[in-house]
Design a protein around this motif. Structure first.
Motif, mmCIF file in Angstrom:
data_model
loop_
_atom_site.group_PDB
_atom_site.id
_atom_site.type_symbol
_atom_site.label_atom_id
_atom_site.label_comp_id
_atom_site.label_asym_id
_atom_site.label_seq_id
_atom_site.Cartn_x
_atom_site.Cartn_y
_atom_site.Cartn_z
ATOM 1 N N LEU A 1 0.832 -1.198 0.000
ATOM 2 C CA LEU A 1 0.000 0.000 0.000
ATOM 3 C C LEU A 1 0.871 1.254 0.000
ATOM 4 N N ARG A 2 1.949 1.228 0.767
ATOM 5 C CA ARG A 2 2.864 2.377 0.793
ATOM 6 C C ARG A 2 3.532 2.581 -0.567
ATOM 7 N N LEU A 3 4.023 1.500 -1.181
ATOM 8 C CA LEU A 3 4.763 1.607 -2.437
ATOM 9 C C LEU A 3 3.880 2.024 -3.615
ATOM 10 N N ASN A 4 2.583 1.970 -3.452
ATOM 11 C CA ASN A 4 1.661 2.377 -4.507
ATOM 12 C C ASN A 4 0.892 3.645 -4.162
ATOM 13 N N SER A 5 1.290 4.287 -3.070
ATOM 14 C CA SER A 5 0.617 5.513 -2.650
ATOM 15 C C SER A 5 1.090 6.696 -3.486
ATOM 16 N N PRO A 6 0.254 7.716 -3.676
ATOM 17 C CA PRO A 6 0.690 8.908 -4.418
ATOM 18 C C PRO A 6 1.926 9.558 -3.807
ATOM 19 N N GLU A 7 2.032 9.561 -2.479
ATOM 20 C CA GLU A 7 3.178 10.188 -1.815
ATOM 21 C C GLU A 7 4.481 9.469 -2.167
ATOM 22 N N TRP A 8 4.475 8.136 -2.122
ATOM 23 C CA TRP A 8 5.682 7.384 -2.439
ATOM 24 C C TRP A 8 6.058 7.549 -3.908
ATOM 25 N N LEU A 9 5.070 7.526 -4.775
ATOM 26 C CA LEU A 9 5.335 7.655 -6.203
ATOM 27 C C LEU A 9 5.915 9.026 -6.545
ATOM 28 N N ARG A 10 5.436 10.077 -5.874
ATOM 29 C CA ARG A 10 6.014 11.410 -6.094
ATOM 30 C C ARG A 10 7.477 11.435 -5.674
ATOM 31 N N ALA A 11 7.764 10.868 -4.502
ATOM 32 C CA ALA A 11 9.144 10.841 -4.018
ATOM 33 C C ALA A 11 10.030 10.032 -4.961
ATOM 34 N N ASN A 12 9.523 8.945 -5.469
ATOM 35 C CA ASN A 12 10.294 8.111 -6.383
ATOM 36 C C ASN A 12 10.575 8.849 -7.690
ATOM 37 N N ALA A 13 9.581 9.556 -8.213
ATOM 38 C CA ALA A 13 9.767 10.309 -9.459
ATOM 39 C C ALA A 13 10.844 11.374 -9.292
ATOM 40 N N ARG A 14 10.892 12.005 -8.135
ATOM 41 C CA ARG A 14 11.883 13.058 -7.904
ATOM 42 C C ARG A 14 13.297 12.488 -7.841
ATOM 43 N N ALA A 15 13.422 11.244 -7.415
ATOM 44 C CA ALA A 15 14.746 10.617 -7.398
ATOM 45 C C ALA A 15 15.305 10.514 -8.814
ATOM 46 N N TYR A 16 14.474 10.168 -9.784
ATOM 47 C CA TYR A 16 14.937 10.081 -11.169
ATOM 48 C C TYR A 16 15.232 11.468 -11.739
ATOM 49 N N PHE A 17 14.467 12.458 -11.309
ATOM 50 C CA PHE A 17 14.761 13.838 -11.717
ATOM 51 C C PHE A 17 16.149 14.248 -11.238
ATOM 52 N N ARG A 18 16.478 13.885 -10.005
ATOM 53 C CA ARG A 18 17.788 14.262 -9.469
ATOM 54 C C ARG A 18 18.922 13.562 -10.218
ATOM 55 N N ILE A 19 18.716 12.304 -10.575
ATOM 56 C CA ILE A 19 19.737 11.602 -11.357
ATOM 57 C C ILE A 19 19.991 12.330 -12.676
ATOM 58 N N GLY A 20 18.939 12.820 -13.291
ATOM 59 C CA GLY A 20 19.066 13.502 -14.575
ATOM 60 C C GLY A 20 19.945 14.734 -14.546
ATOM 61 N N LEU A 21 20.185 15.294 -13.366
ATOM 62 C CA LEU A 21 20.997 16.510 -13.247
ATOM 63 C C LEU A 21 22.490 16.227 -13.134
ATOM 64 N N TYR A 22 22.886 14.983 -12.957
ATOM 65 C CA TYR A 22 24.312 14.687 -12.849
ATOM 66 C C TYR A 22 25.000 14.915 -14.187
ATOM 67 N N GLY A 23 26.241 15.388 -14.121
ATOM 68 C CA GLY A 23 26.980 15.730 -15.323
ATOM 69 C C GLY A 23 26.805 17.206 -15.636
ATOM 70 N N THR A 24 27.004 17.575 -16.880
ATOM 71 C CA THR A 24 26.885 18.972 -17.321
ATOM 72 C C THR A 24 26.135 19.010 -18.643
ATOM 73 N N ALA A 25 25.930 20.227 -19.157
ATOM 74 C CA ALA A 25 25.268 20.372 -20.461
ATOM 75 C C ALA A 25 26.082 19.695 -21.560
ATOM 76 N N GLN A 26 27.396 19.718 -21.428
ATOM 77 C CA GLN A 26 28.266 19.099 -22.427
ATOM 78 C C GLN A 26 28.501 17.604 -22.143
ATOM 79 N N ASP A 27 28.210 17.168 -20.941
ATOM 80 C CA ASP A 27 28.453 15.784 -20.520
ATOM 81 C C ASP A 27 27.216 15.297 -19.756
#
Length: 286
Positions: free
Chosen positions: A191-217
């Motif tokens: 129930l926790r892993l399928n809750s809107p709150e958990w899913l929002r937190a999980n989505a933000r983790a992938y957003f943060r990964i996307g920021l690693y590196g630079t515009a050129q890398d």
């Protein structure tokens, strides 16, 4: 008479042209959803330890956990699935079929994997012929693993402090996952892993990964493209196995929950179900 006939012919030609133009200009009508889609995001019950943060699961074959799994499987089964799709590579379908048949007929004990503990269990109880393997986990158009190695990019660009903060955020989320499982039931954890709150937190983790590196890398963004591509390939496998009127139950690692649900919604093919509704006792099945 010739003038009148000419005017009539011209008017008819104009009318035909306008009718043709109207037909071409009218936007096509998208088909309506013709199948139902229920995704149950799960922790990995056999402790493979492949993720950055992993919930350590006690033995799900123990009597207490088996009772809890049977209970949550009964809740999910109210959905009355006609197809069950699971996180197993498509090339493993023959083995999956053989294992399912043996387990369903009591000739083989189910392993700790959620594919079997939930997928096999529900499919057998619902008298389905088996479960469908839909996983894909390749590089695809990505040319090399170096181009998605964001850990190396963090070192190259001095982003260690950023990474440490992100790990603290992820650990806090995982610690709460761990407490939920340790102090509660399998159903509570799902129930926790399928809750809107958990899913929002999980989505933000992938957003943060996307920021690693630079515009050129942009290696973090490259990795996110790989992750999205994997989920799109999985979803396409789900669609290919779906027929009109199907009630599709997808059992997958919870980290896939955001994208697979989004793709199901955006596709227009499915009526996407609220998972939390099906995981709670006392709520109407329909």
């Amino acid at each position: 008479m010739r003038n009148r006939h000419g005017r009539v012919a011209t008017a008819l030609a104009v009318a035909a042209f306008m009718a043709s133009f109207t037909s071409l200009a009218a936007p096509p009508t998208d088909p309506q959803p013709d199948a139902d889609f229920l995704l149950v995001g799960s922790f990995h019950m056999n402790n493979p330890g492949h993720d950055v943060h992993n919930t350590k699961v006690d033995d799900v074959l123990a009597e207490k956990r088996q009772r809890e799994i049977a209970e949550v499987a009964g809740l999910i089964a109210r959905f009355k699935p006609t197809k069950i799709m699971v996180e197993a590579d498509t090339t493993s379908q023959a083995k999956l079929d053989a294992d399912f048949t043996a387990s369903c007929h009591g000739k083989r004990a189910m392993t700790r994997n959620e594919v079997e503990q939930l997928g096999f269990r529900i499919a057998c109880e619902q008298k389905l012929p088996g479960v469908v393997a839909v996983d894909w986990n390749e590089l695809g158009p990505i040319k090399s693993e170096d181009s998605v190695d964001y850990i190396a990019a963090i070192e190259r660009h001095g982003q260690q402090a950023q990474r440490e903060e992100h790990l603290r955020i992820g650990k806090a989320l995982n610690d709460e996952d761990q407490r939920t499982l340790a102090q509660g039931t399998i159903g509570d954890a799902l129930l926790r892993l399928n809750s809107p709150e958990w899913l929002r937190a999980n989505a933000r983790a992938y957003f943060r990964i996307g920021l690693y590196g630079t515009a050129q890398d942009p290696i973090g963004a490259n990795w996110d493209m790989l992750w999205y591509g994997r989920n799109l390939a999985i979803f396409n496998n789900i669609v290919r196995a779906t027929k009109p009127g199907d009630r599709v139950l997808v059992i997958y690692g919870a980290g896939h929950g955001n994208w697979l649900r989004q793709l199901a919604s955006d596709s227009g093919k499915y009526r996407v179900q609220d998972t939390t509704r099906w995981l709670q006792a006392g709520t109407p099945a329909e």
